[in-house]
Design an enzyme around this catalytic site. Structure first.
Site: not given
Ligand code: GUN
Length: 291
Positions: A55, A99, A122
């Site tokens: 990211k 995350q 998100d």
């Molecule tokens: N863990 C797995 N996929 C995601 C996501 O799209 N966002 C976040 N914050 N954690 C994740």
């Protein structure tokens, strides 16, 4: 020659990245400053560290600013909440993600719901989930949004089609089911999960099969209708003797299902890059609202 049966998520994501980069450059030219995305990561989970690093790289590749707040696996819930409070109030940050998963001693719901909805890129807060449900403008969760965009840009017709979604997670299965059945998208959606009876009978009815259950190569060829479009959301690490010590497979037995599908997403290089680019899209949206 390109294999037009394979939905190349990386290629589509690269195209979208160029569109986003052009918008970011425009913002910088106007003196508005680059969008800034932050990520909070608690602990040392290998997969989570990899996702956050991707990211960060993606942010920088489109000219955005990226920062990562790393907390120890032993950090208290209060420390995590304090970090979120800081980011909620920091005018330099347009959006941030926490995350998942987090260590067991931390209440994920409490943490996620403390994110300011304006910075919740998100789309995990109740506010944004509610707006999504109503079909109002909001931050849509990155993976479902990325899948819809991928289908659109691959000219896969969705309206009136039977989409079977395997998995009912809060971050993929449930939101994509809502988004697919909404007016204007117009799919007929079935959601299957661990308690579904006669699973194969239902998956064999799918015109489009979306698989998000986190089980390596779970979907076999006999579960798929001839000519179906198969979207594999799985990212499973399989240990091996390679230098890295593992390789990645999806939730679909790609080699076998490929023969039956009319179109299929590979893993890696399918849904994964679309999730990341959707997060960039949401960050750009957040930054534009701030201006
Ligand atoms: N863990 C797995 N996929 C995601 C996501 O799209 N966002 C976040 N914050 N954690 C994740």
């Amino acid at each position: 020659m390109a294999d037009n049966k394979i939905i190349d998520g990386k290629l589509i994501a690269d195209t979208i990245k160029k569109e986003i980069a052009a918008e970011v450059a425009g913002m910088i030219d106007k003196g508005e400053g680059a969008p800034h995305l932050a990520a909070v990561i608690v602990g040392e989970d290998g997969a989570s560290l990899t996702y956050v690093a991707s990211k960060e790289r993606a942010c920088r590749s489109v000219g955005m600013i990226s920062s990562v707040y790393r907390l120890s696996a032993k950090a208290s819930e209060e420390e995590v909440l304090n970090t979120i409070n800081f980011l909620n109030n920091d005018p330099e940050i347009d959006g941030f993600i926490v995350q998942l998963p987090m260590p067991k001693h931390i209440n994920e719901t409490k943490v996620i719901q403390s994110i300011s909805p304006d910075k919740d890129v998100d789309g995990f807060t109740l506010h944004n989930i509610g707006l999504m449900q109503l079909g109002e403008p909001c931050f849509l969760p990155a993976t479902p949004f990325g899948i819809l965009e991928m289908l659109k840009r691959s000219n896969v017709e969705v309206a009136g089609k039977h989409v079977v979604v395997l998995g009912r997670s809060n971050i993929v299965g449930t939101p994509i089911s809502v988004m697919l059945s909404r007016k204007g998208v117009d799919a007929t959606v079935s959601i299957c999960h661990s308690r579904t009876k006669n699973l194969e009978e239902i998956t064999r009815q799918a015109d489009i099969l979306v698989v998000a259950i986190g089980k390596p190569e779970f979907v076999k060829a006999d579960m798929v209708k001839e000519g179906a479009v198969v979207i594999d959301v799985g990212i499973n690490r399989i240990e091996d003797n390679s230098e890295k010590g593992y390789h990645i497979v999806g939730d679909v037995d790609y080699k076998e299902v490929y023969k039956k599908a009319s179109m299929i997403t590979p893993v890696p290089g399918g849904v994964g890059p679309m999730t990341i680019v959707s997060l960039l899209h949401n960050t750009l949206l957040a930054a534009k609202k701030r201006k």
